[in-house]
Design a protein around this motif. Structure first.
Motif, PDB file in Angstrom:
ATOM      1  N   UNK A 234       0.853  -1.188   0.000  1.00 39.90           N
ATOM      2  CA  UNK A 234       0.000   0.000   0.000  1.00 39.90           C
ATOM      3  C   UNK A 234       0.889   1.238   0.000  1.00 39.90           C
ATOM      4  N   UNK A 235       0.263   2.393   0.156  1.00 38.12           N
ATOM      5  CA  UNK A 235       1.049   3.638   0.176  1.00 38.12           C
ATOM      6  C   UNK A 235       1.938   3.734   1.413  1.00 38.12           C
ATOM      7  N   UNK A 236       1.642   2.942   2.467  1.00 38.20           N
ATOM      8  CA  UNK A 236       2.464   2.990   3.683  1.00 38.20           C
ATOM      9  C   UNK A 236       3.266   1.707   3.894  1.00 38.20           C
ATOM     10  N   UNK A 237       3.098   0.730   3.009  1.00 37.34           N
ATOM     11  CA  UNK A 237       3.786  -0.555   3.187  1.00 37.34           C
ATOM     12  C   UNK A 237       4.427  -1.018   1.887  1.00 37.34           C
ATOM     13  N   UNK A 238       5.747  -1.119   1.921  1.00 36.59           N
ATOM     14  CA  UNK A 238       6.518  -1.708   0.824  1.00 36.59           C
ATOM     15  C   UNK A 238       7.397  -2.786   1.446  1.00 36.59           C
ATOM     16  N   UNK A 239       7.148  -4.032   1.092  1.00 33.39           N
ATOM     17  CA  UNK A 239       7.826  -5.145   1.766  1.00 33.39           C
ATOM     18  C   UNK A 239       9.340  -5.101   1.579  1.00 33.39           C
ATOM     19  N   UNK A 240       9.814  -4.449   0.524  1.00 32.93           N
ATOM     20  CA  UNK A 240      11.261  -4.346   0.297  1.00 32.93           C
ATOM     21  C   UNK A 240      11.925  -3.380   1.273  1.00 32.93           C
ATOM     22  N   UNK A 241      11.121  -2.502   1.886  1.00 29.96           N
ATOM     23  CA  UNK A 241      11.669  -1.473   2.780  1.00 29.96           C
ATOM     24  C   UNK A 241      11.311  -1.719   4.239  1.00 29.96           C
ATOM     25  N   UNK A 242      10.928  -2.964   4.559  1.00 26.98           N
ATOM     26  CA  UNK A 242      10.486  -3.242   5.923  1.00 26.98           C
ATOM     27  C   UNK A 242      11.165  -4.495   6.447  1.00 26.98           C
TER      28      UNK A 242
END
Length: 606
Positions: A234-242
Motif C-alpha cells: 500500500x502507500x504505507x507498506x513496501x515489503x522491500x523497505x520493511x
C-alpha cells in the motif's frame, strides 16, 4: 516557538541530551576527529556523508543537505511536529513535561492510524474475548506466553467477514480509505470484506514502530489456503523497505553490538523468548538492497540464522552475497543441525543452547567451505581435487593470517601437505592479480562519485552561495559586520538568506542570551539546514572591512554574470526566429553589463 511548550523547557531538554546519543538510535556513528560520521538515514548512499557534531549539537548531511539540531532530526525521522519532537527527546532524557503544557496526541497518517486501531482490535480479541479463545489456544500450543504476545502485539482475526470492517467504520473511517488499506478485499459489486479470517495476526511495523501491515498465520487445516497471508503493498507498506521487529531490535543492537537476521517472524519471536532481542526478518521474502542498507545504518555486525534446510542455506548464501556487495560488514553464519529452523531448535534444545549457537556463528569463509563440502563427494579423489581447487581459490582472497589458518586446516582435513596447498595458493593469488590488472587496464578510472541525491551546481551559483555563506556567518557572529551591512543597505540575493538575516535581528532583539542552538528552534524548519551548513564550515568569526567589501563585490559580479547569461540566451532565441532588432537590443545590454563589470572589478583592485 511552536505549540504551547515554554521556551525555557525546550532549552532545558535540548541541553540535557547529547545529540550523538539520540541519533545513535537510528544511525551507527563512528568517531572521526571531533565529530561523528555515519550513513545518512534520509537517503541511500555508499560512503558516509552524514556528520554529527557533539560540540555544536548539530547534524548535517553533505549529500542531501539536511541539517539541524536534535529536534529537527526527530521531526524529519519520525515525521513529527516540533512539540511532538520535544516530547520525544524529553522522554529520552527522562524529563517530565511541564504541567501547563496541554499535550496533544500525535496525529498519524490516516492509514497508519487505521492499522494501529486494527492491531489493538485484533490483540484485544485474542487476549480478552471468548471469540478469541481459538487463537489463544493456538498461541499457547506454540508456547507464546502473555509477555511475548504483548511485546509483538499478536492478535487474532476471527472467521468473520465483516468484524474488522464494522469496527473501523464505527471509529469513523470512510470506505474510500478502508479500500486503500490492504485490510480488506473488494467484491465485484464493490462490497468490502475482511481480508484476514481465522488467523493469528502479527503486526508489521515501520522503522518508528507504527503498524503498517499484517501477516496472518492460518489456524485451520485447509491446505488450499496459504499458511501465511501478508498484507498487499500500500502507500504505507513496501515489503522491500520493511524488516520485522526492526524498530525494537535496533534498540538492543546498541548494547548487543549486532543484529540477527532470520527468514520469518516466528523465528524472531522464538529467538526473543530465548533471550535474543536483536532479531529481525525480511518476512519470508528475499533480502533486498534497501533492507541491507537499513541494517548497515544501525550496525556492521550481522549474524545470519536462516533455516538449516537446503532452501534456507541457499537463501543464506544469497544474503551473504548482498552484504558483501554492500561492503563493510562483519558477518557470522549460524548453521543449525538436522535441517532445523530456529523455532524448532529453541524448542528442542532450549534457550541456553540457542544463545551458544548464536555466539558460535561461523565466518563466511567457513560457511563457504561447509557448503562446498556438500557439493562434492570427498571420498572420490577426483572430486576431492576439485573441492580443494575451489577452496584454495576462495582462500586466496583473504589476508595472509587467514590464508595460513585455512590452508593448515585444509591440510589436516584432506591429507594433502601444506606445501602443496601453498603452491596452489600462490598460483591462485597470481591469477587474481592478473585479473585485477586486466580489469584496471580495460576500464578507465572513474571519477570520484558525487554524493547521492545532489544535483551539481553551476560554478557561478556555487561562488555566489559561498559568498552568501561567508556574509551570513559574519552577520551572525560579528556585530561590526552586521552594522556595516545594514548601514549600507545590503540585501542577500537569495530570499532564504535574507529571511534568516531578518530573523536573526528579531531573535537578538528579543533574547538576552543568544546562541545558534536556540536560534534553530526560532526559525522555520526549511531554513535550519542553511544555518547548520554555514556554521559547520567554521569560518573565521572576525572579518575585515576589506573582506566584507570583497564578498559583496563577488555577489555583485555574480549577479552581472547571471544577467549576461540571460541576455546571451535571449540572443540565441532571437537569432533562431530571425529577429535582428532583438539581437541588437540584447547585444547593447550585454555591452553595458560588461562595462559595469569592469568598473566593479577595478574598484576591487584599488
Amino acid at each position: 516557538m511552536a505549540g504551547r511548550i515554554p521556551e525555557e523547557f525546550v532549552n532545558e531538554v535540548r541541553d540535557s541530551v547529547n545529540i550523538v546519543d539520540v541519533i545513535s538510535q537510528y544511525v551507527s556513528l563512528e568517531k572521526r576527529g571531533k565529530d561523528y560520521v555515519g550513513l545518512c538515514p534520509f537517503h541511500q548512499e555508499k560512503t558516509p556523508s552524514f556528520s554529527v557534531s557533539p560540540d555544536k549539537q548539530f547534524f548535517y548531511c553533505f549529500g542531501c543537505h539536511r541539517g539541524g539540531n536534535v529536534f529537527k532530526f526527530i521531526m524529519e525521522k519520525e515525521d513529527l511536529t516540533f512539540p511532538e519532537s520535544v516530547k520525544q527527546v524529553a522522554d529520552f532524557a527522562g524529563i517530565s513535561l511541564p504541567t501547563s503544557y496541554q499535550e496533544q496526541p500525535v496525529k498519524l497518517n490516516p492509514l497508519m492510524e487505521m492499522h494501529k486501531e486494527a492491531a489493538d482490535f485484533y490483540h484485544q480479541i485474542l487476549m480478552t474475548t471468548k471469540i478469541g479463545e481459538r487463537g489463544l489456544e493456538y498461541a499457547r500450543s506454540r508456547q507464546l506466553d502473555d509477555e511475548t504476545l504483548k511485546h509483538f502485539q499478536v492478535g487474532y482475526a476471527p472467521d468473520r467477514g465483516d468484524l474488522l470492517l464494522t469496527y473501523l467504520r464505527e471509529q469513523g473511517f470512510e470506505d474510500s480509505l478502508l479500500s486503500q488499506s490492504g485490510l480488506f478485499v473488494q467484491s465485484k459489486d464493490g462490497r468490502l470484506f475482511d481480508r484476514f479470517r481465522d488467523r493469528l495476526m502479527f503486526p508489521m511495523t515501520d522503522e518508528a514502530g507504527h503498524p503498517v501491515a499484517f501477516s496472518g498465520r492460518r489456524l485451520s487445516n485447509n491446505k488450499e489456503e496459504a499458511k501465511y497471508l501478508n498484507s498487499p503493498e500500500t502507500s504505507i507498506f513496501n515489503k522491500s523497505n520493511l524488516l520485522f521487529h526492526f524498530a525494537e531490535a535496533k534498540k538492543h543492537a546498541r548494547k548487543e553490538g549486532h543484529l540477527v537476521l532470520f527468514e520469518g517472524h516466528m523465528d524472531v519471536i522464538s529467538a526473543y523468548k530465548a533471550g535474543v532481542k536483536t532479531g529481525i526478518a525480511s518476512m519470508g521474502t528475499s533480502l533486498t538492497e534497501q533492507q541491507v542498507y537499513m541494517i548497515r545504518r544501525i550496525t556492521k555486525n550481522v549474524i545470519i540464522n536462516y533455516d538449516g534446510d537446503d532452501p534456507g542455506l541457499h537463501a543464506a548464501e544469497r544474503a551473504v552475497g548482498l552484504f558483501k556487495q554492500a561492503g563493510n560488514f562483519n558477518l557470522g553464519i549460524v548453521v543449525l543441525p538436522e535441517k532445523m529452523d530456529p523455532d524448532e531448535y529453541v524448542k528442542q534444545y532450549g534457550a541456553e543452547h540457542y544463545q551458544g549457537a548464536i555466539k558460535g556463528a561461523i565466518s563466511t569463509t567457513d560457511f563457504f567451505l561447509y557448503r562446498l563440502k556438500q557439493k562434492y563427494n570427498l571420498n572420490n579423489e577426483r572430486e576431492k581435487v576439485n573441492y580443494l581447487a575451489e577452496a584454495i581459490q576462495e582462500i586466496a582472497g583473504l589476508n595472509p593470517v587467514e590464508q595460513d589458518l585455512y590452508v593448515n586446516r585444509l591440510s589436516k582435513e584432506s591429507g594433502v601437505s601444506v606445501e602443496a596447498l601453498k603452491v596452489n595458493l600462490s598460483r591462485a593469488r597470481r591469477r587474481n592479480r592478473r585479473v585485477e590488472q586486466h580489469t584496471n587496464y580495460q576500464l578507465p578510472e572513474e571519477p570520484a562519485p558525487m554524493p547521492e541525491m545532489v544535483q551539481p551546481e553551476s560554478p557561478l551559483k556555487l561562488k555566489a552561495q559561498k559568498a552568501q555563506q561567508r556574509l551570513l556567518y559574519a552577520y551572525i557572529y560579528s556585530d561590526d559586520a552586521r552594522k556595516y551591512l545594514l548601514e549600507n543597505g545590503f540585501v542577500f540575493p537569495e530570499a532564504s538568506y535574507e529571511k534568516l538575516a531578518k530573523l536573526w535581528l528579531t531573535y537578538i532583539e528579543t533574547h538576552e542570551k543568544v546562541s545558534i542552538k536556540e536560534f534553530l528552534d526560532f526559525i522555520p524548519d526549511e531554513l535550519q539546514s542553511i544555518i547548520v551548513s554555514t556554521d559547520i564550515m567554521e569560518l573565521p568569526g572576525t572579518i575585515t572591512l576589506e573582506e566584507l567589501e570583497a564578498q559583496v563585490r563577488v555577489l555583485n559580479l555574480c549577479k552581472i554574470d547571471e544577467e549576461i547569461d540571460q541576455h546571451m540566451q535571449a540572443i540565441a532565441a532571437a537569432k533562431s526566429r530571425g529577429d535582428q532588432l532583438s539581437v541588437l537590443r540584447e547585444t547593447q545590454a550585454i555591452l553595458q553589463l560588461r562595462q559595469l563589470k569592469r568598473q566593479e572589478e577595478a574598484a576591487g583592485d584599488r
